[in-house]
Structure formats: C-alpha cells, structure tokens
Design a protein around this motif. Structure first.
Motif, PDB file in Angstrom:
ATOM      1  N   ALA A 135       0.177   5.235   0.865  1.00  9.49           N
ATOM      2  CA  ALA A 135      -0.744   6.295   1.272  1.00  9.49           C
ATOM      3  C   ALA A 135      -0.101   7.654   1.032  1.00  9.49           C
ATOM      4  CB  ALA A 135      -1.111   6.129   2.732  1.00  9.49           C
TER       5      ALA A 135
ATOM      6  N   THR B 251      -4.752   6.538  -2.016  1.00 12.17           N
ATOM      7  CA  THR B 251      -3.868   5.397  -1.811  1.00 12.17           C
ATOM      8  C   THR B 251      -3.787   4.554  -3.087  1.00 12.17           C
ATOM      9  OG1 THR B 251      -4.347   5.310   0.559  1.00 12.17           O
ATOM     10  CG2 THR B 251      -3.505   3.294  -0.447  1.00 12.17           C
TER      11      THR B 251
ATOM     12  N   SER C 178       0.846  -1.183   0.000  1.00 14.87           N
ATOM     13  CA  SER C 178       0.000   0.000   0.000  1.00 14.87           C
ATOM     14  C   SER C 178       0.881   1.232   0.000  1.00 14.87           C
ATOM     15  CB  SER C 178      -0.900   0.026   1.242  1.00 14.87           C
ATOM     16  OG  SER C 178      -1.747  -1.093   1.292  1.00 14.87           O
TER      17      SER C 178
ATOM     18  N   LYS D  92      -9.210   7.363  -0.552  1.00  7.49           N
ATOM     19  CA  LYS D  92      -8.173   7.212   0.477  1.00  7.49           C
ATOM     20  C   LYS D  92      -6.831   7.771   0.022  1.00  7.49           C
ATOM     21  CE  LYS D  92     -10.217   3.070   2.557  1.00  7.49           C
ATOM     22  NZ  LYS D  92     -10.005   1.656   2.934  1.00  7.49           N
TER      23      LYS D  92
ATOM     24  N   TYR E  16      -2.268   0.710  -4.544  1.00  3.45           N
ATOM     25  CA  TYR E  16      -1.928  -0.618  -4.070  1.00  3.45           C
ATOM     26  C   TYR E  16      -1.173  -1.399  -5.140  1.00  3.45           C
ATOM     27  CZ  TYR E  16      -5.692   0.580  -0.821  1.00  3.45           C
ATOM     28  OH  TYR E  16      -6.497   1.219   0.103  1.00  3.45           O
TER      29      TYR E  16
END
Length: 124
Positions: A23, A77, A21, A75, A79
């Motif tokens: 962020a 984010t 991940s 988010k 992945y």
C-alpha cells in the motif's frame, strides 16, 4: 512523505501460496511503474516482477508462470500473488515504485521508493 508498506508475508510449505500487498501513501503511483524485488540471505537483491503504468507486466525467469503482479489504482496498491512456492523463493520481498517512469524496468536504479520488506519463508 511517500511510504510503501508491504504485508502478507509469512511461512508456508512448498507448493503453497501467499499474496503480498503493498500500500502506497504520500503520492499516487497510478501512472508509474511499480515492482517487487527480493533478497535471500547471502545473495544480492534480485528482480521478481514489475507492472507499468498501463498494467503491462514482466517477470523474472525464476518466478515466471508461478507469480502474478497486479495493481489497484483506486487503492494505490500493488499485489504479488505467489503460487507453487519453492524453498528457493525464501527471501525478504521488497515493494518498489518509480517516481519518474511509466514503463516498467528490471533495474533497481529506475525505482525511487522502497518498502521496508516482508519475509517469505518456504519450507520443504
């Protein structure tokens, strides 16, 4: 201050899976390309995967069919799902984001922000 923080790295046996991940904070990347690169010991950093502002994706030949990049704009984010891992996937994995580009790129020069990296080790 823009920050990209990777997580999810670790050690796994060949054939296993990991999910990285990344962020982002300090700015939104929802309309910008983001990607993953990796660097193995003694080797140059290489392109792994990228995702555009409209979630089009592209993969390096060595990971095609095994890795999946995705994003959650809510988010902020991105992945990287890594399946069927091989010892040659062992590297430090870096998340990156572009401050300028909507379209994805395989070139490091098109990305402006980088995470600190997370180690992925695959044993045989």
């Amino acid at each position: 201050q823009v920050q990209l923080v990777e997580s999810g790295g670790g050690s796994v046996q060949a054939g296993g899976s990991l999910r990285l991940s990344c962020a982002a904070s300090g700015r939104t990347f929802s309309n910008n390309a983001m990607g993953w690169f990796r660097q193995a010991p003694g080797k140059e950093r290489e392109f792994v995967a990228a995702i555009s502002g409209n979630s089009a994706t592209y993969y390096g030949d060595s990971v095609k069919g095994r890795f999946t990049i995705s994003r959650d704009n809510a988010k902020n984010t991105v992945y990287l799902e890594m399946d069927s891992l091989k010892p040659e996937d062992t590297a430090v994995y870096y998340c990156t984001g572009s401050g300028r580009n909507y379209y994805l790129s395989t070139s490091e020069r098109q990305y402006d922000y980088w995470g600190q990296g997370t180690q992925v080790t695959v044993s045989s």
